[in-house]
Every structure is written in structure tokens, then in C-alpha cells.
Write an enzyme that holds these catalytic residues in place. Sequence first.
Site, mmCIF file in Angstrom:
data_model
loop_
_atom_site.group_PDB
_atom_site.id
_atom_site.type_symbol
_atom_site.label_atom_id
_atom_site.label_comp_id
_atom_site.label_asym_id
_atom_site.label_seq_id
_atom_site.Cartn_x
_atom_site.Cartn_y
_atom_site.Cartn_z
ATOM 1 N N GLY A 7 -5.586 13.297 4.954
ATOM 2 C CA GLY A 7 -6.125 14.541 4.874
ATOM 3 C C GLY A 7 -5.269 15.454 5.694
ATOM 4 O O GLY A 7 -5.599 15.945 6.599
ATOM 5 N N SER A 9 -2.975 17.688 4.767
ATOM 6 C CA SER A 9 -2.483 18.943 4.163
ATOM 7 C C SER A 9 -3.119 19.960 4.914
ATOM 8 O O SER A 9 -2.389 21.035 4.824
ATOM 9 C CB SER A 9 -2.556 18.716 2.609
ATOM 10 O OG SER A 9 -3.993 18.687 2.489
ATOM 11 N N ARG A 10 -4.084 20.213 5.197
ATOM 12 C CA ARG A 10 -4.940 21.523 5.979
ATOM 13 C C ARG A 10 -5.537 21.012 7.170
ATOM 14 O O ARG A 10 -5.799 19.887 7.402
ATOM 15 C CB ARG A 10 -5.747 21.770 4.757
ATOM 16 C CG ARG A 10 -5.120 22.263 3.238
ATOM 17 C CD ARG A 10 -6.172 22.812 2.279
ATOM 18 N NE ARG A 10 -7.043 21.663 1.812
ATOM 19 C CZ ARG A 10 -8.361 21.982 1.823
ATOM 20 N NH1 ARG A 10 -9.010 22.781 2.567
ATOM 21 N NH2 ARG A 10 -9.166 20.994 0.964
ATOM 22 N N VAL A 59 -8.478 8.734 -0.779
ATOM 23 C CA VAL A 59 -8.889 7.722 0.102
ATOM 24 C C VAL A 59 -10.099 7.130 -0.321
ATOM 25 O O VAL A 59 -10.435 6.086 0.652
ATOM 26 C CB VAL A 59 -8.698 8.317 1.530
ATOM 27 C CG1 VAL A 59 -7.455 8.770 2.054
ATOM 28 C CG2 VAL A 59 -9.660 9.419 1.644
ATOM 29 N N SER A 139 -17.750 13.177 14.108
ATOM 30 C CA SER A 139 -17.997 14.744 14.198
ATOM 31 C C SER A 139 -19.318 14.623 15.063
ATOM 32 O O SER A 139 -20.064 13.622 15.353
ATOM 33 C CB SER A 139 -18.715 15.175 12.785
ATOM 34 O OG SER A 139 -19.275 16.193 12.848
ATOM 35 N N TYR A 152 -23.417 13.310 5.663
ATOM 36 C CA TYR A 152 -22.202 13.535 6.390
ATOM 37 C C TYR A 152 -22.450 12.849 7.782
ATOM 38 O O TYR A 152 -21.551 12.257 8.337
ATOM 39 C CB TYR A 152 -22.163 15.056 6.452
ATOM 40 C CG TYR A 152 -20.771 15.572 7.326
ATOM 41 C CD1 TYR A 152 -19.506 15.497 6.717
ATOM 42 C CD2 TYR A 152 -20.904 15.897 8.893
ATOM 43 C CE1 TYR A 152 -18.384 15.824 7.547
ATOM 44 C CE2 TYR A 152 -19.742 16.012 9.334
ATOM 45 C CZ TYR A 152 -18.577 16.407 8.652
ATOM 46 O OH TYR A 152 -17.390 16.519 9.444
ATOM 47 N N ALA A 154 -24.788 10.388 8.223
ATOM 48 C CA ALA A 154 -24.762 8.996 8.016
ATOM 49 C C ALA A 154 -23.274 8.436 7.900
ATOM 50 O O ALA A 154 -22.707 7.497 8.607
ATOM 51 C CB ALA A 154 -25.351 8.505 6.844
ATOM 52 N N LYS A 156 -20.498 9.836 9.229
ATOM 53 C CA LYS A 156 -19.673 9.781 10.506
ATOM 54 C C LYS A 156 -20.370 9.096 11.560
ATOM 55 O O LYS A 156 -19.572 8.364 12.488
ATOM 56 C CB LYS A 156 -19.839 11.248 11.025
ATOM 57 C CG LYS A 156 -19.009 12.425 10.207
ATOM 58 C CD LYS A 156 -17.483 11.798 10.164
ATOM 59 C CE LYS A 156 -16.860 13.198 9.253
ATOM 60 N NZ LYS A 156 -15.312 12.913 9.098
#
Length: 241
Positions: A7, A9-10, A59, A139, A152, A154, A156
Site C-alpha cells: 500500500g 502508492s498513496r 495483498v 488503527s 475494520y 475486527a 485491526k
Amino acid sequence: MYALVPGGSRGIGRAVCVKLAKMGYNVLINYMSNDAAAEETLAMVRAEGTDGELLKFDVSDAEASKHALEAWQAAHEGEYIEVLVNNAGIRKDNLLVFMEPDDFQRVLTTNLFSFYNVTHPLIESMIRHKYGRIVNMASLSGLKGLPGQCNYSAAKGGLIAATKALAQEVARKNITVNAVAPGFVKTDMVEGLDEAELKGQIPMRRFGEAEEVANLVGFLASKEAGYITGEVININGGLYS
Ligand code: NAP
């Protein structure tokens, strides 16, 4: 010296790539589909006077990840990836009552299963070389749980637990494994969130910058951070600790 940023690229990943380049790393920039953004990150890495490479693969796909990393290794005999920043992530928010199974699954495979898919092919060479730095992008959601983000949170939360477990497995090999838990950071991922309203809840009264997260990642990825492992470091402007 090679570092891999899934991840990259941005957003936060891009800032991490630039930070690692400043630290002298040759940066392998993984991404999913955004070729133009990845090329831009590569140019930013090269502007720091080091080199980089684009490694495009999903991924969340175990086979694709293994294949891409084995191919890289075969092409770089005698070298190894000593820094891994598991950063690729997506969110697909909804209240659980409305959440489609695919939205639960995609978020789990991209944010959590990716930890296994990318770390597993690399960990053995870190062990053999008796040095490695792994930083997992968690996060606030994985610590506190946020409504609308059961998937999300769960993922993280699972990533944080995996961080603590792996840290104990590889500590004696001089490999550290830590997690970073950002609050709100200005990237494409938070587009659509009401910053004006949300920042009122943040003691620092602003969203974070990707570069601020990258500085923390850079420290955890450095030799100086060698006695920190199994930790989750919050970076959230005082929102939660
Ligand atoms: P972003 O700007 O949306 O960038 C996401 C990155 O992940 C892109 O490089 C994207 O590649 C890549 N990616 C997504 N799915 C992928 C896949 N299946 N395979 C490979 N690459 C994939 O996100 P961000 O805000 O920088 O977030 C980075 C990390 O920080 C994520 O793990 C996120 O959960 C976490 N985080 C962010 C915040 C925040 O407020 N921004 C807060 C807490 C945690 P493409 O460019 O090809 O799409």
C-alpha cells in the site's frame, strides 16, 4: 538495504516510502491498481537519492503475494527485505445490521489476512539474517472499536494481537514487531468524513498528516528502536489512549 511497503502508492504508505528512502532504504512499493500514483511515489523515492521498485500485487491474495515475493527474492540473490511495513488497507463501513458478507470478508482479507500473506514469505530470511523490523498499520478502530466498522475494527484488532504474538516469537532473532494506531489522518481513505465536525472531538483540533505517521514508522523501523517490540503506538492527536 531493502524495505517493502504494501500500500505504498498513496496516503500514509507513500509518506512511509519517502521516509524509508530518506533513511537510505531501497524501497519496494506494493500497490493494488493505481499505477500512476505508484509511479509518482517511485519518483519521490528516487528524489531522495536512493532507488525503488514497483511490486504490484493484491495483498489479500495469498498465492499472488507469495509468488511476487518469491520472484523478487529469486531476482535478488544474497539480498533480503529487512523492513516490512504492513500498511495496505481498505474500509467498507456500514452498521452490522446492513453489512453484506462480502464487505466483512474483503476488509478482513485486505487488512488482516494480508499480514500473513506478506509476512510469512519474508520472516524466514529475517530470522536467518538475525535482523528485521516489522511495523503493522493498525488503527484507533482496532483498539477502541468504532460503530460502523465491525469489519475494520475486527481486522485491526486482530492485527494488533498478531503483532504481539509474532513479537514474542522472533524477539531473540533481533526482529522487532510493532503496530501503529493512527486516529484520523488526511488521506483518500478519510474522504467523505466530515472533518470540520470530527476535529472538534480531537484534542489537537485537527486531522494528522501522513508524514507524521511516517516519522513514527521510520523510528520503529530504525536500529535505534531495537528494544521496542510488541507495542501498539497511538498517533491520534490525543483522541484516545
Ligand atoms: P489510502 O490513501 O486509501 O491508501 C491505501 C493504499 O493501500 C493504497 O496504496 C492502495 O493501493 C493500497 N491497497 C489497498 N488494497 C490493496 C490490496 N488488496 N493489495 C495491495 N495494496 C492495496 O489509505 P491510507 O489512509 O493511507 O491508509 C493506510 C493504512 O493506514 C491502512 O491500513 C489504513 O487502514 C490505516 N489507517 C488509516 C487512517 C486514516 O485516517 N487515513 C487511520 C487509521 C489507520 P492502490 O493505490 O493501488 O489502490
